[in-house]
Enzyme design. Structure first.
Site, PDB file in Angstrom:
ATOM      1  N   ASP A 254      24.264  32.852  31.751  1.00  0.00           N
ATOM      2  CA  ASP A 254      25.507  33.573  31.182  1.00  0.00           C
ATOM      3  C   ASP A 254      25.477  32.780  29.662  1.00  0.00           C
ATOM      4  O   ASP A 254      24.700  31.802  29.452  1.00  0.00           O
ATOM      5  CB  ASP A 254      26.838  33.616  31.620  1.00  0.00           C
ATOM      6  N   LYS A 276      29.362  37.577  30.870  1.00  0.00           N
ATOM      7  CA  LYS A 276      30.331  36.927  31.234  1.00  0.00           C
ATOM      8  C   LYS A 276      31.335  36.329  29.930  1.00  0.00           C
ATOM      9  O   LYS A 276      31.474  35.177  30.127  1.00  0.00           O
ATOM     10  CB  LYS A 276      30.682  36.228  32.435  1.00  0.00           C
ATOM     11  N   MET A 390      38.733  26.497  28.657  1.00  0.00           N
ATOM     12  CA  MET A 390      39.028  27.877  28.533  1.00  0.00           C
ATOM     13  C   MET A 390      40.319  28.017  27.848  1.00  0.00           C
ATOM     14  O   MET A 390      40.928  29.224  27.808  1.00  0.00           O
ATOM     15  CB  MET A 390      38.868  28.997  29.757  1.00  0.00           C
TER      16      MET A 390
HETATM   17  N1  SAH Z   1      31.586  24.915  35.089  1.00  0.00           N
HETATM   18  C1  SAH Z   1      31.750  24.388  33.634  1.00  0.00           C
HETATM   19  C2  SAH Z   1      33.025  25.148  33.207  1.00  0.00           C
HETATM   20  C3  SAH Z   1      32.984  26.542  33.106  1.00  0.00           C
HETATM   21  S1  SAH Z   1      34.587  27.342  32.435  1.00  0.00           S
HETATM   22  C4  SAH Z   1      31.915  23.160  33.515  1.00  0.00           C
HETATM   23  O1  SAH Z   1      32.078  22.548  34.536  1.00  0.00           O
HETATM   24  O2  SAH Z   1      31.962  22.576  32.575  1.00  0.00           O
HETATM   25  C5  SAH Z   1      34.016  27.559  30.635  1.00  0.00           C
HETATM   26  C6  SAH Z   1      34.857  26.518  29.882  1.00  0.00           C
HETATM   27  O3  SAH Z   1      34.181  25.187  30.031  1.00  0.00           O
HETATM   28  C7  SAH Z   1      34.783  26.686  28.259  1.00  0.00           C
HETATM   29  O4  SAH Z   1      35.555  27.708  28.110  1.00  0.00           O
HETATM   30  C8  SAH Z   1      35.107  25.343  27.652  1.00  0.00           C
HETATM   31  O5  SAH Z   1      36.434  25.146  27.670  1.00  0.00           O
HETATM   32  C9  SAH Z   1      34.367  24.677  28.792  1.00  0.00           C
HETATM   33  N2  SAH Z   1      33.185  24.092  28.185  1.00  0.00           N
HETATM   34  C10 SAH Z   1      31.851  24.426  28.749  1.00  0.00           C
HETATM   35  N3  SAH Z   1      30.851  23.869  28.024  1.00  0.00           N
HETATM   36  C11 SAH Z   1      31.380  23.101  26.931  1.00  0.00           C
HETATM   37  C12 SAH Z   1      30.999  22.282  25.885  1.00  0.00           C
HETATM   38  N4  SAH Z   1      29.581  22.283  25.710  1.00  0.00           N
HETATM   39  N5  SAH Z   1      32.075  21.984  24.811  1.00  0.00           N
HETATM   40  C13 SAH Z   1      33.182  22.297  25.129  1.00  0.00           C
HETATM   41  N6  SAH Z   1      33.720  22.913  26.142  1.00  0.00           N
HETATM   42  C14 SAH Z   1      32.779  23.394  27.128  1.00  0.00           C
END
Ligand code: SAH
Length: 466
Positions: A254, A276, A390
């Site tokens: 995604d 998504k 998020m």
């Molecule tokens: N499974 C992922 C989270 C998915 S939800 C994890 O463990 O990180 C998606 C959210 O993760 C985004 O909206 C943001 O808040 C955060 N996120 C993911 N990658 C990021 C990044 N490189 N920098 C900042 N926030 C990030």
């Protein structure tokens, strides 16, 4: 400024070709060495000064076309050649040769002068039939040679032997198993298993038995690998993730997966974007589950690549349940979650003896009516860090609720945008000022919010923007 040259590394067949080296000194000898043993018909033009060239000529492996290099002679010579090296010590002459070669559309390499060249030679690691070419597009030959040394050190001694063994087995394997997918898997199992070691040592009988076992042991059913890809920096992939990424038949990913990570997925793997974005689902979760099940049942090894960790706000749990319920084999590989990655890359610890005894991962994903349904009383506490995933869209509501439930307006808060990536930005503020700051700075997703006094412990640890 001239346009930057771009190159495609390819392996050119030369056993049926003529090639010409113009020049007779040491530089020419270096290029001649590349051709010897690879090219069936090699000619040298120019006065022979280098003993290696002299010897190659004397032994009949190379034809000497004469001492004098004249441009007039080139139209008769060039069209027969597949490639030409201009390696005289005369810069202008080399360039004139290059111009002529270009006119005849013959591949030309001018030594130490990439501009008029139509090809350049990479640094080569030669374990024939395995050859590894390293090219920096001519930008940094010294770096290429250094990399060659480092890669050389990683390669097993019997690599040639192993690849010759595999080459020799190809035919019967092809006949024994017409299905390419199963064949490839058997080869992968063989290479990862004891058979490769045996072939490296030259124990061909044992290796052959291992290969037969690998071939009969390939399961017909596929699998799904739920793999965490980390927060975006490819250096933060786990070794397990990398291995599965290079073995997958297809990959479902995604928008959290940046191109730098997709580049490391097996090149022939089918890529399926399942999107998504917030409130714009390219493929609903049920559709993703069905697609994973369908592909696994068809025998594919499906890589479900997820940002961060698959079990943290990634709906990995739901996918695992659906797959296991459908009888599909699942493997889960954890990844570095955004909170860990962003904390490290921004220089903000997630806990701290002085001020944060716990760290709560919380989602700011709003419900359909746009409101947040969180236990504000337990979140609005001192002595802890909130890592809010998020939480960009509902930022104003988030901060207002935390203040309404008891945290002071000057309570530290930071947003890490594109954490760990080359375009990371860190925005430090307070609960009172953060909502306006993210609008003013036009912060975009993915972004993670950290709330708590740990933000005051931030140190600038490497190239970071604030
Ligand atoms: N499974 C992922 C989270 C998915 S939800 C994890 O463990 O990180 C998606 C959210 O993760 C985004 O909206 C943001 O808040 C955060 N996120 C993911 N990658 C990021 C990044 N490189 N920098 C900042 N926030 C990030």
């Amino acid at each position: 400024m001239t346009k930057e040259a771009t190159y495609l590394p390819i392996a050119m067949r030369l056993d049926d070709a003529r090639a010409l080296v113009i020049g007779g000194g040491q530089v020419a000898a270096n290029k001649l060495r590349l051709l010897l043993g690879r090219c069936s018909d090699i000619a040298v033009l120019g006065r022979v000064d280098d003993p290696e060239i002299a010897q190659a000529v004397a032994s009949g492996r190379v034809t000497h076309l004469g001492d004098s290099i004249t441009l007039e002679a080139l139209p008769a010579l060039l069209p027969e050649m597949r490639l030409v090296f201009a390696a005289t010590d005369d810069f202008a002459l080399n360039r004139a040769i290059a111009a002529a070669a270009r006119e005849w559309r013959v591949a030309i390499c001018v030594v130490d002068d990439p501009d008029p060249s139509t090809f350049i030679t990479p640094a080569i690691i030669d374990r024939t039939p395995v050859q590894i070419a390293i090219s920096t597009n001519g930008a940094a030959p010294v770096l290429a040679r250094r990399l060659r040394m480092q890669i050389e050190a990683l390669l097993p001694e019997g690599l040639s032997r192993l690849s010759r063994f595999m080459q020799a087995q190809r035919n019967w394997i092809k006949q024994a198993q017409p299905d390419t997918l199963i064949r490839r898997r058997a080869w992968e199992n063989f290479v990862d298993g004891p058979g490769a070691e045996q072939a490296l040592r030259g124990e061909d009988e044992a290796a052959r038995r291992s290969l037969e076992e690998a071939l009969s042991g390939v399961p017909r059913q596929g699998e799904v690998w739920l793999v965490g890809a980390g927060p975006g920096d490819p250096d933060l992939l786990t070794l397990a993730a990398l291995r599965l990424m290079s073995n997958a038949d297809s990959v479902l990913y995604d928008q959290l997966i940046p191109p730098a990570i997709m580049d490391r997925v097996r090149r022939d793997a089918e890529r399926v974007f399942v999107g998504k974005k917030r409130s714009k689902h390219s493929l609903p979760q049920d559709g993703i589950n069905e697609e994973l099940i369908r592909r696994a049942r068809a025998g594919e090894r499906v890589l479900r690549l997820k940002g961060g960790d698959p079990f943290i706000f990634g709906r990995g749990g739901e996918e695992m349940e659906a797959l296991v319920d459908a009888g599909v084999t699942v493997r889960v590989i954890p990844g570095i979650t955004a909170a860990s990655g962003c904390g490290a890359a921004a220089g903000i610890p997630l806990t701290h003896r002085d001020c944060a005894q716990s760290c709560v991962f919380v989602t700011g994903h709003a419900r359909a009516d746009g409101t947040l349904n969180l236990d504000w009383a337990s979140l609005a506490k001192k002595g802890q860090t909130l890592a809010i995933y998020m939480g960009l869209a509902p930022m104003a509501d988030l901060c207002a609720q935390l203040m309404a439930h008891g945290l002071p307006p000057e309570w530290p808060a930071a947003v890490i945008e594109h954490g760990t990536r080359h375009d990371q930005r860190v925005h430090v503020a307070t609960l009172a000022t953060l909502p306006a700051l993210v609008i003013e700075r036009q912060v975009v997703s993915p972004a993670l919010t950290l709330v708590g006094e740990v933000v005051n412990h931030r140190r600038i640890i490497h190239h970071q923007e604030t």
